[in-house]
Design a protein around this motif. Structure first.
Motif, mmCIF file in Angstrom:
data_model
loop_
_atom_site.group_PDB
_atom_site.id
_atom_site.type_symbol
_atom_site.label_atom_id
_atom_site.label_comp_id
_atom_site.label_asym_id
_atom_site.label_seq_id
_atom_site.Cartn_x
_atom_site.Cartn_y
_atom_site.Cartn_z
ATOM 1 N N MET A 1 77.970 69.831 4.450
ATOM 2 C CA MET A 1 77.549 70.943 5.282
ATOM 3 C C MET A 1 76.759 71.942 4.458
ATOM 4 O O MET A 1 76.008 72.713 5.015
ATOM 5 C CB MET A 1 78.778 71.590 5.901
ATOM 6 C CG MET A 1 78.483 72.865 6.594
ATOM 7 S SD MET A 1 78.788 72.688 8.334
ATOM 8 C CE MET A 1 78.336 74.281 8.862
ATOM 9 N N GLY B 1 74.031 73.833 2.704
ATOM 10 C CA GLY B 1 72.584 73.831 2.873
ATOM 11 C C GLY B 1 72.139 73.663 4.317
ATOM 12 O O GLY B 1 70.974 73.826 4.618
ATOM 13 N N LYS B 2 73.031 73.341 5.240
ATOM 14 C CA LYS B 2 72.671 73.179 6.650
ATOM 15 C C LYS B 2 73.137 74.401 7.423
ATOM 16 O O LYS B 2 74.237 74.900 7.208
ATOM 17 C CB LYS B 2 73.304 71.927 7.246
ATOM 18 C CG LYS B 2 72.728 70.650 6.684
ATOM 19 C CD LYS B 2 73.271 69.460 7.441
ATOM 20 C CE LYS B 2 72.657 68.187 6.896
ATOM 21 N NZ LYS B 2 73.102 67.016 7.646
ATOM 22 N N LEU B 3 72.290 74.839 8.345
ATOM 23 C CA LEU B 3 72.650 75.969 9.196
ATOM 24 C C LEU B 3 73.531 75.498 10.340
ATOM 25 O O LEU B 3 73.434 74.361 10.790
ATOM 26 C CB LEU B 3 71.387 76.619 9.753
ATOM 27 C CG LEU B 3 70.438 77.219 8.720
ATOM 28 C CD1 LEU B 3 69.194 77.766 9.412
ATOM 29 C CD2 LEU B 3 71.133 78.324 7.942
ATOM 30 N N LEU B 4 74.371 76.371 10.802
ATOM 31 C CA LEU B 4 75.199 76.071 11.954
ATOM 32 C C LEU B 4 74.337 76.120 13.212
ATOM 33 O O LEU B 4 73.632 77.104 13.435
ATOM 34 C CB LEU B 4 76.348 77.068 12.070
ATOM 35 C CG LEU B 4 77.352 77.059 10.924
ATOM 36 C CD1 LEU B 4 78.350 78.199 11.097
ATOM 37 C CD2 LEU B 4 78.076 75.729 10.851
ATOM 38 N N ASP B 5 74.388 75.095 14.018
ATOM 39 C CA ASP B 5 73.598 75.036 15.249
ATOM 40 C C ASP B 5 74.455 75.558 16.397
ATOM 41 O O ASP B 5 75.088 74.793 17.119
ATOM 42 C CB ASP B 5 73.131 73.601 15.506
ATOM 43 C CG ASP B 5 72.165 73.492 16.668
ATOM 44 O OD1 ASP B 5 72.003 74.494 17.418
ATOM 45 O OD2 ASP B 5 71.577 72.408 16.835
ATOM 46 N N GLN C 1 73.748 74.221 19.950
ATOM 47 C CA GLN C 1 74.331 72.911 20.203
ATOM 48 C C GLN C 1 75.840 73.016 20.430
ATOM 49 O O GLN C 1 76.396 72.342 21.294
ATOM 50 C CB GLN C 1 74.026 71.942 19.058
ATOM 51 C CG GLN C 1 74.526 70.532 19.314
ATOM 52 C CD GLN C 1 73.883 69.900 20.533
ATOM 53 O OE1 GLN C 1 72.692 70.012 20.751
ATOM 54 N NE2 GLN C 1 74.685 69.231 21.346
#
Length: 170
Positions: free
Chosen positions: A1, A3-7, A10
């Motif tokens: 997780m 480096g990834k933004l929370l969507d 979605q």
């Protein structure tokens, strides 16, 4: 997780699809009380869709069904629901994944949701087999129910603006 933004969009859409699943589950268990009825619009070009080939040819991208008085065998599942509806007096079993739903409305309480579903041009439906319970002979009550369902089916071509169901701020 990392480096990834929370969507969040979605996540909210997934939660709202859960509300649709719960509404269908309650309708299958207890029926639709009062004037409640559902308009369910879905992409017909999505994986997991199971509708008769002639319906897919007529609605190659999107279709709207109405669950009100005349529907049979409503079965909610974890990822999809199944229902039998009458099309030109012929009962047809539909399987609709919740992920294929683009709109859900219950006009009786001015409630509506819209979802994002990307077209899937590579999906090729498998021809569905129609199953008719019993000996297949229609009773006068069945014919009347089918006629009413056919009327509801014809109305599905109408455009329903979901904005009309949203509460307006004073």
């Amino acid at each position: 997780m990392a480096g990834k933004l929370l969507d969040y969009n979605q996540m909210v859409e997934t939660a709202l699809r859960g509300a649709v699943r719960e509404a269908i589950k309650r309708a299958s268990e207890f029926g639709l009380p009062g004037n409640h009825h559902f308009y369910i619009t879905f992409r017909t070009d999505q994986e997991g869709i199971d509708i008769p080939e002639y319906l897919h040819e007529r609605y190659p991208e999107e279709m709207t069904i109405v669950l009100q008085h005349q529907y049979w065998g409503l079965e909610p599942g974890e990822d999809a629901f199944q229902v039998t509806l009458s099309f030109n007096k012929v009962p047809e079993r539909l399987v609709v994944p919740y992920a294929a739903i683009t709109a859900f409305a219950d006009p009786s309480v001015q409630f509506g949701l819209q979802f994002r579903v990307a077209p899937n041009p590579e999906f090729r439906p498998v021809a569905a087999v129609t199953e008719v319970a019993g000996d297949g002979a229609a009773t006068p009550a069945d014919e009347a129910a089918a006629d009413q369902a056919d009327g509801a089916e014809r109305k599905t071509g109408d455009v329903v603006a979901l904005d009309a169901f949203r509460k307006k701020k004073p």
